[in-house]
Design an enzyme around this catalytic site. Structure first.
Site, PDB file in Angstrom:
ATOM      1  N   ARG A 228      82.682 102.978 -16.565  1.00  0.00           N
ATOM      2  CA  ARG A 228      83.139 101.789 -17.278  1.00  0.00           C
ATOM      3  C   ARG A 228      83.295 100.627 -16.287  1.00  0.00           C
ATOM      4  NH1 ARG A 228      81.632 103.967 -21.262  1.00  0.00           N
ATOM      5  NH2 ARG A 228      82.850 104.501 -23.113  1.00  0.00           N
ATOM      6  N   HIS A 276      73.903  99.408 -19.956  1.00  0.00           N
ATOM      7  CA  HIS A 276      74.691 100.511 -20.539  1.00  0.00           C
ATOM      8  C   HIS A 276      73.772 101.539 -21.224  1.00  0.00           C
ATOM      9  CE1 HIS A 276      78.990 101.488 -22.077  1.00  0.00           C
ATOM     10  NE2 HIS A 276      78.249 102.586 -22.124  1.00  0.00           N
TER      11      HIS A 276
HETATM   12  P1  NAP Z   1      85.547 114.138 -19.268  1.00  0.00           P
HETATM   13  O1  NAP Z   1      84.872 115.419 -19.605  1.00  0.00           O
HETATM   14  O2  NAP Z   1      86.805 113.796 -19.990  1.00  0.00           O
HETATM   15  O3  NAP Z   1      85.809 114.138 -17.702  1.00  0.00           O
HETATM   16  C1  NAP Z   1      86.636 113.237 -17.066  1.00  0.00           C
HETATM   17  C2  NAP Z   1      86.827 113.667 -15.617  1.00  0.00           C
HETATM   18  O4  NAP Z   1      87.558 112.656 -14.925  1.00  0.00           O
HETATM   19  C3  NAP Z   1      87.627 114.960 -15.480  1.00  0.00           C
HETATM   20  O5  NAP Z   1      87.107 115.741 -14.454  1.00  0.00           O
HETATM   21  C4  NAP Z   1      89.026 114.459 -15.110  1.00  0.00           C
HETATM   22  O6  NAP Z   1      89.792 115.369 -14.332  1.00  0.00           O
HETATM   23  C5  NAP Z   1      88.684 113.255 -14.278  1.00  0.00           C
HETATM   24  N1  NAP Z   1      89.815 112.311 -14.242  1.00  0.00           N
HETATM   25  C6  NAP Z   1      90.414 111.655 -15.259  1.00  0.00           C
HETATM   26  N2  NAP Z   1      91.409 110.881 -14.826  1.00  0.00           N
HETATM   27  C7  NAP Z   1      91.469 111.061 -13.487  1.00  0.00           C
HETATM   28  C8  NAP Z   1      92.297 110.548 -12.455  1.00  0.00           C
HETATM   29  N3  NAP Z   1      93.297 109.679 -12.710  1.00  0.00           N
HETATM   30  N4  NAP Z   1      92.056 110.961 -11.190  1.00  0.00           N
HETATM   31  C9  NAP Z   1      91.067 111.839 -10.929  1.00  0.00           C
HETATM   32  N5  NAP Z   1      90.257 112.364 -11.853  1.00  0.00           N
HETATM   33  C10 NAP Z   1      90.446 111.977 -13.114  1.00  0.00           C
HETATM   34  O7  NAP Z   1      84.561 112.912 -19.504  1.00  0.00           O
HETATM   35  P2  NAP Z   1      82.960 112.907 -19.524  1.00  0.00           P
HETATM   36  O8  NAP Z   1      82.429 113.377 -20.817  1.00  0.00           O
HETATM   37  O9  NAP Z   1      82.480 113.564 -18.290  1.00  0.00           O
HETATM   38  O10 NAP Z   1      82.683 111.321 -19.446  1.00  0.00           O
HETATM   39  C11 NAP Z   1      83.184 110.542 -18.385  1.00  0.00           C
HETATM   40  C12 NAP Z   1      83.078 109.059 -18.690  1.00  0.00           C
HETATM   41  O11 NAP Z   1      81.721 108.642 -18.607  1.00  0.00           O
HETATM   42  C13 NAP Z   1      83.488 108.646 -20.104  1.00  0.00           C
HETATM   43  O12 NAP Z   1      84.893 108.505 -20.218  1.00  0.00           O
HETATM   44  C14 NAP Z   1      82.768 107.322 -20.287  1.00  0.00           C
HETATM   45  O13 NAP Z   1      83.584 106.250 -19.891  1.00  0.00           O
HETATM   46  C15 NAP Z   1      81.578 107.423 -19.330  1.00  0.00           C
HETATM   47  N6  NAP Z   1      80.294 107.443 -20.046  1.00  0.00           N
HETATM   48  C16 NAP Z   1      79.422 106.416 -19.844  1.00  0.00           C
HETATM   49  C17 NAP Z   1      78.204 106.418 -20.496  1.00  0.00           C
HETATM   50  C18 NAP Z   1      77.186 105.344 -20.239  1.00  0.00           C
HETATM   51  O14 NAP Z   1      76.148 105.289 -20.900  1.00  0.00           O
HETATM   52  N7  NAP Z   1      77.385 104.489 -19.273  1.00  0.00           N
HETATM   53  C19 NAP Z   1      77.869 107.474 -21.357  1.00  0.00           C
HETATM   54  C20 NAP Z   1      78.787 108.491 -21.528  1.00  0.00           C
HETATM   55  C21 NAP Z   1      80.000 108.472 -20.874  1.00  0.00           C
HETATM   56  P3  NAP Z   1      90.267 116.785 -14.918  1.00  0.00           P
HETATM   57  O15 NAP Z   1      89.003 117.590 -15.086  1.00  0.00           O
HETATM   58  O16 NAP Z   1      91.124 117.326 -13.850  1.00  0.00           O
HETATM   59  O17 NAP Z   1      90.946 116.507 -16.202  1.00  0.00           O
HETATM   60  C1  GLV Z   2      79.202 105.647 -23.706  1.00  0.00           C
HETATM   61  O1  GLV Z   2      79.483 104.765 -22.973  1.00  0.00           O
HETATM   62  C2  GLV Z   2      80.056 106.752 -24.015  1.00  0.00           C
HETATM   63  O2  GLV Z   2      81.237 106.697 -23.674  1.00  0.00           O
HETATM   64  O3  GLV Z   2      79.559 107.724 -24.616  1.00  0.00           O
END
Ligand code: NAP
Ligand code: GLV
Length: 313
Positions: A228, A276
């Site tokens: 983000r 994005h």
């Molecule tokens: P997720 O499964 O919820 O994973 C989040 C990770 O971040 C977990 O490992 C969590 O730790 C860690 N985390 C959260 N807060 C933290 C902190 N304060 N300090 C250290 N580590 C922390 O999320 P995801 O599905 O992998 O997605 C991640 C992010 O990618 C989304 O929230 C979104 O913003 C972004 N995204 C972007 C796109 C795009 O097209 N650009 C697409 C999809 C997603 P724990 O495992 O210990 O809980």
């Molecule tokens: C895209 O940015 C998502 O959070 O899936």
């Protein structure tokens, strides 16, 4: 069962067709302003506040993305926006992990093999071989080891570069040196050559990519932000690029999207901008996952991907 659907920038008919196929027992309708009729579930992306009003029967809100920051931000600013008994459920992978792996692999190879610099040399009509970066010290750090970050870290091990990962709680991922919690953040950053951000946007992570963090990376390091925009302090990033502390930033997400026409990132020679697209929501995979979760809830079973409001992801 009644489902309301809201996603403004998509082929709505195709979503309705896929839901009809995967969940024929459901009556899925596109939500329009003024629609206050009963609904059991909402499937939404960036829905207006009004969609949620007076819906005490809503059992779950399915977010058509992995990040729930936008919806939680509205709830934080206007508590009570989300119906009190509805769980918030985000997408888990649904084909996004593979897309993130592709984006991250491209970025690491581009920087490790110096293709960014060869592009620049071509523009100048310059034929010059550059010494290769040593693979063994081209350390890549992945911020966030959730559904997407863990897959990215795992896949980068295959490139033969040292891979580190950072999360809130400890993880065990083969070949990845894992750091957990704020007390290990500096050690995670120290000397890393590429930093790939896959954290959720929460009050704890906002502004985490700042001058202090950039200063701990190896001189001439690279940033890849696919999470983000508000994770980055833009002025600190520009200063780090201009001082040579960072060599290049590959950015997919921004404070304001679309990136405003006058933002310096557009014209900076060592910033790459993508709109994005690092991991897009794939319709078929998402409908299959949401339908399976709705069926599980109907059977009274627990489901994964439920957002913890306190943690913020
Ligand atoms: P997720 O499964 O919820 O994973 C989040 C990770 O971040 C977990 O490992 C969590 O730790 C860690 N985390 C959260 N807060 C933290 C902190 N304060 N300090 C250290 N580590 C922390 O999320 P995801 O599905 O992998 O997605 C991640 C992010 O990618 C989304 O929230 C979104 O913003 C972004 N995204 C972007 C796109 C795009 O097209 N650009 C697409 C999809 C997603 P724990 O495992 O210990 O809980
Ligand atoms: C895209 O940015 C998502 O959070 O899936």
């Amino acid at each position: 069962m009644k489902i309301i659907f809201y996603e403004q920038h998509t082929d709505t008919d195709a979503w309705l067709r896929d839901f009809a196929r995967e969940l024929p027992e459901a009556d899925v309708r596109v939500w329009q302003p003024g629609d206050t009729a009963h609904a059991d579930y909402a499937v939404v992306w960036r829905a207006p506040r009004e969609l949620f009003a007076d819906r005490p029967d809503l059992k779950a809100v399915f977010n058509l993305g992995a990040g729930v920051d936008a919806i939680l931000d509205v709830e934080r600013k206007e508590p009570g926006t989300l119906p009190p008994n509805a769980m918030l459920v985000r997408l888990e992978d649904t084909g996004m992990a593979q897309q993130m792996v592709e984006y991250a692999t491209y970025a690491v190879l581009r920087f490790m093999r110096r293709f960014d610099e060869y592009d620049e040399q071509q523009r100048e009509g310059r034929w010059q071989k550059l010494p290769q970066h040593a693979r063994k010290t081209f350390t890549v750090g992945v911020l966030g080891l959730g559904v997407l970050g863990a897959e990215v870290a795992r896949s980068l091990v295959g490139l033969g570069v040292p891979v580190r990962g950072y999360s809130r709680t400890p993880k065990d991922i083969a070949g990845v040196a894992v750091y957990a919690g704020p007390e290990q953040f500096d050690a995670f950053l120290d000397g890393a050559k590429v930093l790939i951000n896959l954290l959720p946007h929460t009050p704890d992570t906002e502004g985490i990519l700042n001058a202090r963090a950039f200063g701990r990376l190896a001189r001439g390091a690279y940033l890849v932000n696919v999470a983000r925009g508000p994770h980055v302090v833009d002025a600190d990033l520009l200063a780090a690029l201009d001082s040579g502390q960072l060599s290049h930033a590959m950015l997919d997400v921004f404070h304001a999207e679309p990136l405003p026409a006058d933002h310096p990132f557009w014209r900076h020679s060592r910033v790459s901008v993508t709109p994005h697209i690092s991991a897009e929501t794939l319709r078929e995979e998402s409908v299959v996952q949401i339908a399976a979760k709705i069926r599980a809830l109907a059977r009274g079973e627990a489901i994964s991907g439920v957002v913890d409001f306190k943690r913020g992801y």
